[in-house]
Design an enzyme around this catalytic site. Structure first.
Site, PDB file in Angstrom:
ATOM      1  N   LYS A  38       1.122   4.222  -2.901  1.00  0.00           N
ATOM      2  CA  LYS A  38       0.799   5.616  -2.606  1.00  0.00           C
ATOM      3  C   LYS A  38       2.006   6.532  -2.829  1.00  0.00           C
ATOM      4  O   LYS A  38       1.850   7.661  -3.309  1.00  0.00           O
ATOM      5  CB  LYS A  38       0.272   5.743  -1.171  1.00  0.00           C
ATOM      6  CG  LYS A  38      -1.052   4.992  -0.941  1.00  0.00           C
ATOM      7  CD  LYS A  38      -2.159   5.519  -1.831  1.00  0.00           C
ATOM      8  CE  LYS A  38      -3.529   4.975  -1.470  1.00  0.00           C
ATOM      9  NZ  LYS A  38      -4.602   5.574  -2.292  1.00  0.00           N
ATOM     10  N   TYR A  96       0.834  -1.204   0.000  1.00  0.00           N
ATOM     11  CA  TYR A  96       0.000   0.000   0.000  1.00  0.00           C
ATOM     12  C   TYR A  96       0.875   1.263   0.000  1.00  0.00           C
ATOM     13  O   TYR A  96       0.657   2.195  -0.781  1.00  0.00           O
ATOM     14  CB  TYR A  96      -0.899  -0.027   1.232  1.00  0.00           C
ATOM     15  CG  TYR A  96      -1.913   1.089   1.334  1.00  0.00           C
ATOM     16  CD1 TYR A  96      -3.083   1.053   0.587  1.00  0.00           C
ATOM     17  CD2 TYR A  96      -1.712   2.157   2.206  1.00  0.00           C
ATOM     18  CE1 TYR A  96      -4.024   2.073   0.698  1.00  0.00           C
ATOM     19  CE2 TYR A  96      -2.649   3.173   2.323  1.00  0.00           C
ATOM     20  CZ  TYR A  96      -3.805   3.121   1.569  1.00  0.00           C
ATOM     21  OH  TYR A  96      -4.730   4.123   1.680  1.00  0.00           O
ATOM     22  N   ALA A  97       1.892   1.269   0.854  1.00  0.00           N
ATOM     23  CA  ALA A  97       2.773   2.438   0.936  1.00  0.00           C
ATOM     24  C   ALA A  97       3.503   2.651  -0.389  1.00  0.00           C
ATOM     25  O   ALA A  97       3.658   3.789  -0.846  1.00  0.00           O
ATOM     26  CB  ALA A  97       3.776   2.269   2.077  1.00  0.00           C
ATOM     27  N   ALA A  98       3.912   1.548  -1.021  1.00  0.00           N
ATOM     28  CA  ALA A  98       4.595   1.669  -2.321  1.00  0.00           C
ATOM     29  C   ALA A  98       3.656   2.260  -3.361  1.00  0.00           C
ATOM     30  O   ALA A  98       4.037   3.137  -4.147  1.00  0.00           O
ATOM     31  CB  ALA A  98       5.099   0.305  -2.784  1.00  0.00           C
ATOM     32  N   ILE A 153      -8.414   8.779   8.698  1.00  0.00           N
ATOM     33  CA  ILE A 153      -9.738   9.352   8.446  1.00  0.00           C
ATOM     34  C   ILE A 153     -10.774   8.295   8.823  1.00  0.00           C
ATOM     35  O   ILE A 153     -10.547   7.095   8.595  1.00  0.00           O
ATOM     36  CB  ILE A 153      -9.893   9.716   6.945  1.00  0.00           C
ATOM     37  CG1 ILE A 153      -8.744  10.621   6.474  1.00  0.00           C
ATOM     38  CG2 ILE A 153     -11.256  10.360   6.673  1.00  0.00           C
ATOM     39  CD1 ILE A 153      -8.666  11.991   7.126  1.00  0.00           C
TER      40      ILE A 153
END
EC number: 1.1.1.100
Lengths: 245, 80
Positions: A156, A152-154, A185
């Protein structure tokens, strides 16, 4: 200020927490909106709440053929596409050493590759019209990393780099491309956290609480507006002060 | 044939904002007419629209001069 009357926007992931708020906010400023997502019923529900100037365009962003067709469908439905919001995102969290290839591939496909394909498709007419607003929803995870979210971090962080390159290419054509990097959020994505995790995270947020989807939507409206014409390649961090970069 | 040539030159003049007398067949979009790489992509898009033809990326790369564009379109155009 921030009047979007006469503009048309495509929002992916519009059946999710942030996407719905983004679509509602763009519409409230006068835009016609196309809602995309995988869950037809949920999209219809959102469209029903919005009422007028709204179109539903279901699309599975893992399926490249469907992604490639989406911008054309949006242009056909609305007559034009001025604003593209790549909001759709999935998580398939796992510790790095246990992460499966398909967990990596799926997250990259939906979060990053589909955004690339949609931007490329939307640019064609934006270039011709000499106007466009692209807003890609990144994440705090892509900026500071997060255990269990290598994929996910990659994806984004990839969006941030992609957006900057795109922004440089098309700035002279009055097309801006920016990212928004939400922190934590209140959405179905963060509802997956348990109470203890939620408390621990909130303790690291200077504002003391999770943000709301409307906090992100307001920033999308701003970046999508004519007033934001001189902002491009930027990443707006919306996280209650969790990181300050 | 000259019709295609005129239409190509008109697009080039309008898009790049250059003087008509500079738009000769030998004029290179980038070297002589001040186009950047994004301009050349836009010119190809404009040719595609004007002539109702699809110009594949590998063909687009060979279109460096006004004459290249005219010759390609003379042999591929359907709306000529």
């Amino acid at each position: 200020m921030f009047d979007l009357t006469g503009k048309s926007a495509l929002v992916t992931g519009a059946s999710g927490g942030i996407g719905e708020a983004v679509a509602v906010a763009l519409h409230a400023q006068g835009a016609t909106v196309a809602l995309s997502g995988t869950r037809r019923e949920k999209l219809d529900e959102v469209a029903g709440r919005i009422g007028s100037r709204v179109h539903v365009l279901p699309c599975d962003l893992k399926d490249r053929a469907q992604v490639a067709a989406l911008v054309g469908q949006a242009e056909a439905a609305m007559g034009q596409l001025d604003i593209l919001v790549n909001n759709a995102g999935i998580t398939k969290d796992n510790l790095f050493m246990r992460m499966k290839d398909d967990e990596w591939d799926d997250v990259i496909a939906v979060n990053l590759t589909s955004s690339f394909i949609l931007c490329r498709a939307a640019l064609r007419n934006m270039m011709k019209k000499r106007y466009g607003r692209i807003v890609n929803i990144a994440s705090i995870s892509g900026v500071i990393g997060n255990p269990g979210q290598g994929n996910y971090a990659a994806s984004k962080a990839g969006l941030v780099g992609m957006t900057k390159s795109l922004a440089r290419e098309v700035a002279s054509r009055n097309i801006t491309a920016n990212c928004i990097a939400p922190g934590f959020i209140e959405t179905p994505m963060t509802h997956a956290l348990n109470e203890k995790q939620t408390e621990a995270i909130a303790a690291t947020i200077p504002a003391g609480v999770f943000g709301k989807p409307e906090d992100i939507a307001a920033a999308v409206v701003f970046l999508a507006s004519g007033e934001a014409r001189y902002i491009t390649g930027e990443t707006l961090h919306i996280n209650g002060g969790m990181i300050m970069v | 044939m000259s019709d295609i040539s005129d239409r190509v030159k008109k697009i080039v003049i309008e898009h790049l904002g250059v003087e008509a007398d500079k738009v000769t067949e030998n004029a290179s979009f980038i070297d002589d007419l001040g186009a950047d790489s994004l301009d050349t992509v836009e010119l190809v898009m404009a040719f595609e629209e004007e002539f109702g033809v699809e110009i594949p990326d590998d063909a687009a790369e060979t279109i460096q001069t006004v004459g290249d564009a005219i010759r390609f379109l003379e042999s591929h155009s359907t709306k000529a």
